[in-house]
Design a protein around this motif. Structure first.
Motif, PDB file in Angstrom:
ATOM      1  N   MET A   1       0.825  -1.209   0.000  1.00 28.42           N
ATOM      2  CA  MET A   1       0.000   0.000   0.000  1.00 28.42           C
ATOM      3  C   MET A   1       0.865   1.268   0.000  1.00 28.42           C
ATOM      4  SD  MET A   1      -3.047   1.353  -0.013  1.00 28.42           S
ATOM      5  CE  MET A   1      -4.218   0.107   0.536  1.00 28.42           C
ATOM      6  N   ALA A   2       1.952   1.256   0.833  1.00 29.21           N
ATOM      7  CA  ALA A   2       2.836   2.416   0.911  1.00 29.21           C
ATOM      8  C   ALA A   2       3.505   2.681  -0.425  1.00 29.21           C
ATOM      9  CB  ALA A   2       3.886   2.215   1.998  1.00 29.21           C
ATOM     10  N   ASN A   3       3.996   1.612  -1.064  1.00 29.29           N
ATOM     11  CA  ASN A   3       4.649   1.784  -2.362  1.00 29.29           C
ATOM     12  C   ASN A   3       3.685   2.321  -3.404  1.00 29.29           C
ATOM     13  OD1 ASN A   3       7.100   0.897  -1.406  1.00 29.29           O
ATOM     14  ND2 ASN A   3       6.741  -1.244  -1.974  1.00 29.29           N
ATOM     15  N   LEU A   4       2.420   1.871  -3.341  1.00 32.53           N
ATOM     16  CA  LEU A   4       1.419   2.341  -4.291  1.00 32.53           C
ATOM     17  C   LEU A   4       1.156   3.828  -4.103  1.00 32.53           C
ATOM     18  CD1 LEU A   4      -0.638   1.780  -6.502  1.00 32.53           C
ATOM     19  CD2 LEU A   4      -2.273   1.114  -4.720  1.00 32.53           C
ATOM     20  N   LEU A   5       1.056   4.272  -2.854  1.00 29.47           N
ATOM     21  CA  LEU A   5       0.841   5.692  -2.583  1.00 29.47           C
ATOM     22  C   LEU A   5       2.029   6.514  -3.064  1.00 29.47           C
ATOM     23  CD1 LEU A   5      -0.695   8.055  -1.361  1.00 29.47           C
ATOM     24  CD2 LEU A   5       0.275   7.469   0.881  1.00 29.47           C
ATOM     25  N   GLU A   6       3.245   6.024  -2.834  1.00 29.37           N
ATOM     26  CA  GLU A   6       4.434   6.747  -3.281  1.00 29.37           C
ATOM     27  C   GLU A   6       4.439   6.905  -4.791  1.00 29.37           C
ATOM     28  OE1 GLU A   6       7.586   4.402  -1.713  1.00 29.37           O
ATOM     29  OE2 GLU A   6       7.184   4.935   0.373  1.00 29.37           O
ATOM     30  N   GLU A   7       4.065   5.848  -5.482  1.00 30.76           N
ATOM     31  CA  GLU A   7       4.028   5.904  -6.948  1.00 30.76           C
ATOM     32  C   GLU A   7       2.948   6.875  -7.430  1.00 30.76           C
ATOM     33  OE1 GLU A   7       3.468   1.923  -8.272  1.00 30.76           O
ATOM     34  OE2 GLU A   7       5.417   1.205  -7.504  1.00 30.76           O
ATOM     35  N   ARG A   8       1.790   6.805  -6.796  1.00 31.06           N
ATOM     36  CA  ARG A   8       0.698   7.712  -7.172  1.00 31.06           C
ATOM     37  C   ARG A   8       1.086   9.157  -6.912  1.00 31.06           C
ATOM     38  NH1 ARG A   8      -4.619   5.957  -4.184  1.00 31.06           N
ATOM     39  NH2 ARG A   8      -5.252   7.937  -5.112  1.00 31.06           N
ATOM     40  N   MET A   9       1.754   9.404  -5.780  1.00 28.67           N
ATOM     41  CA  MET A   9       2.137  10.765  -5.430  1.00 28.67           C
ATOM     42  C   MET A   9       3.182  11.292  -6.413  1.00 28.67           C
ATOM     43  SD  MET A   9       1.145  13.018  -3.243  1.00 28.67           S
ATOM     44  CE  MET A   9       0.380  12.048  -1.929  1.00 28.67           C
ATOM     45  N   GLN A  10       4.166  10.472  -6.738  1.00 33.21           N
ATOM     46  CA  GLN A  10       5.179  10.911  -7.692  1.00 33.21           C
ATOM     47  C   GLN A  10       4.550  11.246  -9.033  1.00 33.21           C
ATOM     48  OE1 GLN A  10       8.269   8.069  -8.633  1.00 33.21           O
ATOM     49  NE2 GLN A  10       9.347   9.482  -9.987  1.00 33.21           N
ATOM     50  N   GLN A  11       3.653  10.386  -9.498  1.00 33.71           N
ATOM     51  CA  GLN A  11       3.013  10.628 -10.788  1.00 33.71           C
ATOM     52  C   GLN A  11       2.152  11.885 -10.749  1.00 33.71           C
ATOM     53  OE1 GLN A  11       3.689   8.835 -13.649  1.00 33.71           O
ATOM     54  NE2 GLN A  11       2.619  10.607 -14.539  1.00 33.71           N
ATOM     55  N   SER A  12       1.494  12.107  -9.610  1.00 38.04           N
ATOM     56  CA  SER A  12       0.672  13.304  -9.476  1.00 38.04           C
ATOM     57  C   SER A  12       1.531  14.564  -9.506  1.00 38.04           C
ATOM     58  CB  SER A  12      -0.129  13.245  -8.163  1.00 38.04           C
ATOM     59  OG  SER A  12      -1.054  14.308  -8.093  1.00 38.04           O
ATOM     60  N   PHE A  13       2.709  14.512  -8.876  1.00 37.29           N
ATOM     61  CA  PHE A  13       3.628  15.650  -8.915  1.00 37.29           C
ATOM     62  C   PHE A  13       4.132  15.877 -10.343  1.00 37.29           C
ATOM     63  CE2 PHE A  13       3.278  15.912  -4.505  1.00 37.29           C
ATOM     64  CZ  PHE A  13       4.090  16.898  -3.975  1.00 37.29           C
ATOM     65  N   ILE A  14       4.399  14.808 -11.055  1.00 39.10           N
ATOM     66  CA  ILE A  14       4.831  14.922 -12.456  1.00 39.10           C
ATOM     67  C   ILE A  14       3.732  15.580 -13.293  1.00 39.10           C
ATOM     68  CG2 ILE A  14       5.384  13.608 -14.548  1.00 39.10           C
ATOM     69  CD1 ILE A  14       6.787  11.562 -12.718  1.00 39.10           C
ATOM     70  N   ASN A  15       2.496  15.202 -13.025  1.00 37.28           N
ATOM     71  CA  ASN A  15       1.374  15.701 -13.816  1.00 37.28           C
ATOM     72  C   ASN A  15       1.014  17.146 -13.488  1.00 37.28           C
ATOM     73  OD1 ASN A  15       1.145  13.175 -15.014  1.00 37.28           O
ATOM     74  ND2 ASN A  15      -0.505  12.482 -13.659  1.00 37.28           N
ATOM     75  N   HIS A  16       1.202  17.550 -12.242  1.00 33.54           N
ATOM     76  CA  HIS A  16       0.611  18.822 -11.801  1.00 33.54           C
ATOM     77  C   HIS A  16       1.597  19.881 -11.323  1.00 33.54           C
ATOM     78  CE1 HIS A  16      -3.223  16.861 -12.237  1.00 33.54           C
ATOM     79  NE2 HIS A  16      -2.924  15.951 -11.323  1.00 33.54           N
ATOM     80  N   VAL A  17       2.843  19.514 -11.013  1.00 31.69           N
ATOM     81  CA  VAL A  17       3.820  20.501 -10.533  1.00 31.69           C
ATOM     82  C   VAL A  17       4.799  20.813 -11.661  1.00 31.69           C
ATOM     83  CG1 VAL A  17       5.548  21.047  -8.790  1.00 31.69           C
ATOM     84  CG2 VAL A  17       3.590  19.614  -8.180  1.00 31.69           C
ATOM     85  N   ASP A  18       4.821  22.072 -12.069  1.00 34.17           N
ATOM     86  CA  ASP A  18       5.590  22.508 -13.227  1.00 34.17           C
ATOM     87  C   ASP A  18       7.101  22.438 -12.951  1.00 34.17           C
ATOM     88  OD1 ASP A  18       6.841  23.953 -15.311  1.00 34.17           O
ATOM     89  OD2 ASP A  18       5.065  25.195 -15.582  1.00 34.17           O
ATOM     90  N   GLU A  19       7.786  21.568 -13.666  1.00 32.79           N
ATOM     91  CA  GLU A  19       9.236  21.389 -13.458  1.00 32.79           C
ATOM     92  C   GLU A  19      10.004  22.652 -13.807  1.00 32.79           C
ATOM     93  OE1 GLU A  19      12.700  18.072 -14.255  1.00 32.79           O
ATOM     94  OE2 GLU A  19      11.127  18.311 -15.760  1.00 32.79           O
TER      95      GLU A  19
END
Length: 435
Positions: A1-19
């Protein structure tokens, strides 16, 4: 579950936080002495703008795994944006913070209680002005029927957290709206953004805003169909709902036969001024370009010169607490001070660290009461050095927070906190009987 949340969070940051915005930060550290949370946490780098941007990038790149400490670093941020004027690289920290909180909301599992709270707040209270008006009428009923006195007497309020108990003590008395009349030959025509809290809990201040402008020859139009500015939505990771409110306000103010859109709440003004950035449309940019703060407009209409003509004995000291967003985003800090310096019957004294956050920051004082209280305690130390009879603010949240500070310090017999509109209005119409 923890790994899944980490992956989801990273992908969400990639999608929504402007590099690209993240890369603007040069890690120079000029923001550090400007950041209240960095200073209040004994210079903990994690609670600085530079540290938070590093965390944003690390989560986005998968170098830091998401956990409670990372989330806390973002939650503890006041969003005061004092770092932006201090930054030589022009980092858009406010945008990055909102994008980050949106990314978190998209990826994080949310419990039923929080879902319900957000639904009530962002789809109800701060989306529908009629619901806000109904809520405030309940507060008015609570104040006028004796229920408030009974609740305090029997100790009912002790069931609530201290922050809410303090806030209940300083709630303004709710008044009813009055009709106003425009000048026969107006010099200027403006539209008034009334705001959700200002047009309900602070109706008298809004009414006085209109009267002041009309006394200076302005025709004031109050467009129908206005909504909450969306600041609380945007700052809480509810960007789509903030955009919804922005679109409704732009529609309400779409007419072009007025020179300005005037507002009297610093926090609202900052968010309204960034509609162009939020929506990236020509209509939104035109809306933001017309925005002006009430203090700026009063100075432009010549109020300081008119007040300076009145020579009356000095009755007390007045000081000013900056609204973070009015100062850091809208770059307005000279005009409020000019009004206070010109106010007949008052001596203006600058408060130490007047530009520092008081700890209100929207609903921060409710969500992060410990740090908010520490910031307020620091602020009140500055107040004590000035010993003013009036502390003037330009934002409802700051106003309530300073009232709480006065109450906690036992200074209610010596001073009071007032909105700048109310202070100027009383200075003019009660001290000099008009401009």
């Amino acid at each position: 579950m923890a790994n899944l949340l980490e992956e989801r969070m990273q992908q969400s940051f990639i999608n929504h936080v402007d590099e690209n915005l993240l890369m603007d930060c040069m890690r120079c550290g000029f923001c550090l002495p400007a950041c209240p949370t960095y200073l209040i946490t004994d210079q903990d780098e994690v609670h600085s703008p530079r540290g938070r941007i590093a965390l944003m990038k690390a989560v986005r790149d998968g170098e830091v795994k998401w956990d409670g400490s990372v989330e806390e670093a973002f939650d503890v941020c006041l969003g005061c944006r004092a770092c932006e004027p201090a930054c030589p690289a022009g980092v858009q920290y406010g945008t990055l913070l909102e994008e980050t909180r949106y990314a978190v909301q998209q990826a994080k599992p949310i419990g039923l209680s929080e879902k319900l709270t957000r639904k009530v707040a962002f789809d109800g209270l701060f989306a529908n002005q009629q619901i806000m008006q109904g809520t405030v009428k309940l507060i008015q009923f609570y104040q006028t029927t004796g229920i408030q006195k009974v609740a305090r007497k029997i100790g009912f309020m002790e069931l609530f957290p201290k922050t809410l108990r303090d806030m209940e003590k300083v709630l303004p008395k709710i008044t009813s709206k009055k009709q106003s009349s425009s000048p026969s030959n107006p010099k200027i025509k403006v539209a008034f953004f009334t705001g959700c809290l200002m047009d309900t809990m602070f109706q008298q201040t809004n009414q006085r805003t209109i009267e002041l402008l009309e006394s200076l020859g302005a025709e004031v139009v109050v467009p129908k169909g206005q909504a909450c500015c969306g600041a609380l939505h945007g700052h809480s990771g509810e960007i789509p709902k903030a955009k919804r409110n922005a679109l409704q306000n732009i529609e309400a103010f779409q007419h072009t036969d007025y020179s300005y859109i005037v507002q009297n709440a610093g926090g609202c003004g900052a968010f309204l001024s960034e509609y162009g950035k939020l929506l990236a449309t020509d209509e939104a940019k035109r809306f933001s370009e017309k925005l002006i703060d009430i203090s700026s407009l009063l100075v432009q209409l010549g109020l300081t010169d008119k007040m300076a003509r009145h020579q009356v004995p000095v009755e007390g000291i007045v000081t000013y607490q900056d609204s973070c967003h009015l100062r850091n985003v809208n770059k307005v800090w000279l005009e409020p001070r000019a009004l206070l310096q010109a106010s007949p019957g008052w001596e203006f004294k600058e408060m130490p660290n007047a530009s520092g956050c008081c700890g209100s920051a929207g609903i921060y004082n409710i969500l992060q009461p410990e740090i908010a209280s520490q910031l307020l305690e620091q602020k009140m130390k500055g107040v004590r050095t000035v010993r003013p009879a009036r502390i003037v603010t330009t934002n409802p949240g700051c106003l309530l927070q300073m009232k709480v500070g006065i109450e906690r310090e036992g200074l209610t017999d010596e001073m009071e906190a007032v909105h700048i509109v109310d202070f100027v209005y009383e200075s003019i119409f009660q001290t000099t009987k008009g401009v």
